[in-house]
Write a protein that holds these residues in place. Structure first.
Motif, PDB file in Angstrom:
ATOM      1  N   GLN A  88      -1.463  10.967   0.749  1.00 25.13           N
ATOM      2  CA  GLN A  88      -2.083   9.885  -0.013  1.00 25.13           C
ATOM      3  C   GLN A  88      -3.390  10.345  -0.637  1.00 25.13           C
ATOM      4  O   GLN A  88      -3.680  10.032  -1.794  1.00 25.13           O
ATOM      5  N   ASP A 107      -4.730   2.727  -3.884  1.00 26.90           N
ATOM      6  CA  ASP A 107      -4.587   2.208  -2.508  1.00 26.90           C
ATOM      7  C   ASP A 107      -3.349   1.322  -2.380  1.00 26.90           C
ATOM      8  O   ASP A 107      -3.289   0.422  -1.550  1.00 26.90           O
ATOM      9  N   GLU A 109      -0.567   1.717  -1.057  1.00 26.11           N
ATOM     10  CA  GLU A 109       0.108   1.702   0.252  1.00 26.11           C
ATOM     11  C   GLU A 109      -0.418   0.599   1.170  1.00 26.11           C
ATOM     12  O   GLU A 109       0.206   0.267   2.170  1.00 26.11           O
ATOM     13  N   GLU A 110      -1.527  -0.018   0.799  1.00 28.43           N
ATOM     14  CA  GLU A 110      -2.100  -1.095   1.596  1.00 28.43           C
ATOM     15  C   GLU A 110      -1.490  -2.458   1.268  1.00 28.43           C
ATOM     16  O   GLU A 110      -1.725  -3.431   1.980  1.00 28.43           O
ATOM     17  N   ASP A 112       1.399  -5.480   0.713  1.00 27.26           N
ATOM     18  CA  ASP A 112       2.534  -5.910   1.532  1.00 27.26           C
ATOM     19  C   ASP A 112       3.848  -5.625   0.802  1.00 27.26           C
ATOM     20  O   ASP A 112       3.865  -5.267  -0.377  1.00 27.26           O
TER      21      ASP A 112
END
Length: 142
Positions: A88, A107, A109-110, A112
Protein backbone atom coordinates in the motif's frame (compact mmCIF):
# COMPACT_ATOMS: atom_id res chain seq x y z
CA UNK A 1 21.33 15.15 9.79
CA UNK A 2 18.16 13.08 9.13
CA UNK A 3 14.91 14.90 8.47
CA UNK A 4 12.69 14.17 11.52
CA UNK A 5 9.52 15.05 9.60
CA UNK A 6 10.15 12.18 7.17
CA UNK A 7 9.27 8.81 8.76
CA UNK A 8 11.41 6.96 6.22
CA UNK A 9 14.56 8.73 7.40
CA UNK A 10 13.84 7.48 10.92
CA UNK A 11 13.54 3.75 10.17
CA UNK A 12 14.82 1.80 13.13
CA UNK A 13 15.48 -1.85 13.72
CA UNK A 14 12.44 -4.13 13.61
CA UNK A 15 10.86 -5.51 16.77
CA UNK A 16 11.79 -8.96 18.03
CA UNK A 17 8.40 -10.36 17.00
CA UNK A 18 8.74 -8.95 13.48
CA UNK A 19 12.23 -10.41 13.06
CA UNK A 20 11.08 -13.74 14.49
CA UNK A 21 7.99 -13.95 12.29
CA UNK A 22 10.00 -13.01 9.20
CA UNK A 23 12.53 -15.76 9.92
CA UNK A 24 9.85 -18.38 10.65
CA UNK A 25 7.87 -17.44 7.53
CA UNK A 26 11.04 -17.50 5.42
CA UNK A 27 12.08 -20.97 6.60
CA UNK A 28 8.57 -22.45 6.80
CA UNK A 29 8.07 -21.63 3.14
CA UNK A 30 11.08 -23.64 1.98
CA UNK A 31 10.91 -27.21 0.66
CA UNK A 32 13.14 -28.38 3.51
CA UNK A 33 10.44 -27.43 6.02
CA UNK A 34 7.93 -29.62 4.19
CA UNK A 35 10.45 -32.47 4.20
CA UNK A 36 10.99 -32.08 7.96
CA UNK A 37 7.22 -32.07 8.61
CA UNK A 38 6.74 -35.13 6.43
CA UNK A 39 9.64 -36.88 8.18
CA UNK A 40 8.11 -36.21 11.60
CA UNK A 41 4.79 -37.68 10.47
CA UNK A 42 6.52 -40.76 9.02
CA UNK A 43 8.55 -41.33 12.20
CA UNK A 44 5.38 -40.90 14.25
CA UNK A 45 3.47 -43.37 12.06
CA UNK A 46 6.30 -45.91 12.14
CA UNK A 47 6.44 -45.66 15.93
CA UNK A 48 2.77 -46.66 16.16
CA UNK A 49 3.41 -50.41 16.53
CA UNK A 50 6.00 -49.75 19.25
CA UNK A 51 3.40 -47.86 21.31
CA UNK A 52 0.54 -50.20 20.29
CA UNK A 53 -1.21 -47.28 18.60
CA UNK A 54 -2.43 -46.17 22.04
CA UNK A 55 -4.18 -42.92 22.96
CA UNK A 56 -0.98 -41.21 24.12
CA UNK A 57 0.68 -42.00 20.79
CA UNK A 58 -2.23 -40.33 18.96
CA UNK A 59 -2.34 -37.44 21.41
CA UNK A 60 1.32 -36.59 20.70
CA UNK A 61 0.75 -35.90 17.00
CA UNK A 62 -2.63 -34.25 17.52
CA UNK A 63 -1.33 -31.86 20.16
CA UNK A 64 1.88 -31.11 18.27
CA UNK A 65 0.16 -30.29 15.01
CA UNK A 66 -2.51 -28.22 16.75
CA UNK A 67 0.08 -26.09 18.57
CA UNK A 68 2.18 -25.59 15.44
CA UNK A 69 -0.88 -24.67 13.38
CA UNK A 70 -2.10 -22.25 16.05
CA UNK A 71 1.25 -20.45 16.19
CA UNK A 72 1.73 -20.41 12.42
CA UNK A 73 -1.58 -18.60 11.97
CA UNK A 74 -0.15 -15.60 13.84
CA UNK A 75 3.18 -15.73 12.00
CA UNK A 76 1.49 -15.91 8.62
CA UNK A 77 -0.98 -13.14 9.49
CA UNK A 78 1.82 -10.88 10.71
CA UNK A 79 3.78 -11.49 7.53
CA UNK A 80 0.69 -10.89 5.38
CA UNK A 81 -0.17 -7.66 7.23
CA UNK A 82 3.37 -6.32 6.79
CA UNK A 83 3.47 -7.25 3.10
CA UNK A 84 0.09 -5.63 2.48
CA UNK A 85 1.07 -2.45 4.33
CA UNK A 86 4.34 -2.22 2.39
CA UNK A 87 2.52 -2.73 -0.91
CA UNK A 88 0.00 0.00 0.00
CA UNK A 89 2.81 2.41 0.84
CA UNK A 90 4.52 1.70 -2.48
CA UNK A 91 1.28 2.20 -4.40
CA UNK A 92 0.57 5.40 -2.48
CA UNK A 93 4.03 6.67 -3.39
CA UNK A 94 3.35 5.97 -7.06
CA UNK A 95 -0.05 7.69 -6.89
CA UNK A 96 1.52 10.72 -5.26
CA UNK A 97 4.12 11.05 -8.03
CA UNK A 98 2.12 10.25 -11.18
CA UNK A 99 0.65 13.36 -12.72
CA UNK A 100 -3.10 13.08 -13.16
CA UNK A 101 -3.43 10.23 -10.66
CA UNK A 102 -6.33 10.52 -8.26
CA UNK A 103 -4.61 11.01 -4.91
CA UNK A 104 -7.92 10.63 -3.09
CA UNK A 105 -7.57 6.89 -3.79
CA UNK A 106 -4.44 6.64 -1.63
CA UNK A 107 -6.33 5.41 1.45
CA UNK A 108 -9.03 3.51 -0.42
CA UNK A 109 -8.33 0.32 1.53
CA UNK A 110 -9.92 2.02 4.55
CA UNK A 111 -13.35 2.21 2.89
CA UNK A 112 -16.13 -0.27 3.62
CA UNK A 113 -17.20 -3.02 1.19
CA UNK A 114 -20.11 -1.11 -0.34
CA UNK A 115 -18.05 1.98 -1.16
CA UNK A 116 -15.27 -0.18 -2.62
CA UNK A 117 -17.82 -2.03 -4.78
CA UNK A 118 -19.19 1.29 -6.08
CA UNK A 119 -15.73 2.52 -7.02
CA UNK A 120 -14.86 -0.87 -8.56
CA UNK A 121 -18.05 -0.72 -10.68
CA UNK A 122 -17.02 2.73 -11.90
CA UNK A 123 -13.60 1.44 -12.98
CA UNK A 124 -15.17 -1.59 -14.69
CA UNK A 125 -17.43 0.76 -16.69
CA UNK A 126 -14.40 2.89 -17.62
CA UNK A 127 -12.54 -0.24 -18.78
CA UNK A 128 -15.52 -1.39 -20.87
CA UNK A 129 -15.72 2.06 -22.51
CA UNK A 130 -12.00 2.01 -23.24
CA UNK A 131 -12.25 -1.46 -24.84
CA UNK A 132 -15.01 -0.21 -27.14
CA UNK A 133 -12.71 2.50 -28.52
CA UNK A 134 -11.43 1.79 -32.04
CA UNK A 135 -7.80 2.23 -30.94
CA UNK A 136 -8.00 -0.52 -28.27
CA UNK A 137 -4.82 -2.54 -28.74
CA UNK A 138 -5.51 -5.36 -26.28
CA UNK A 139 -6.38 -8.47 -28.33
CA UNK A 140 -9.61 -10.25 -27.46
CA UNK A 141 -11.03 -7.39 -25.41
CA UNK A 142 -12.85 -5.50 -28.15
Amino acid sequence: MPDKSDPISDIVRSSFFTRLSQAVARYAGKPAASFVALSVVIVWALSGPIFSFNDTWQLVINTSTTIITFLMVFVIQNSQNRDTAAMQIKLDELLSKVEGAREELMDIEELDEEKLATIRDDYEKRAARARRQPNCSVPGLT
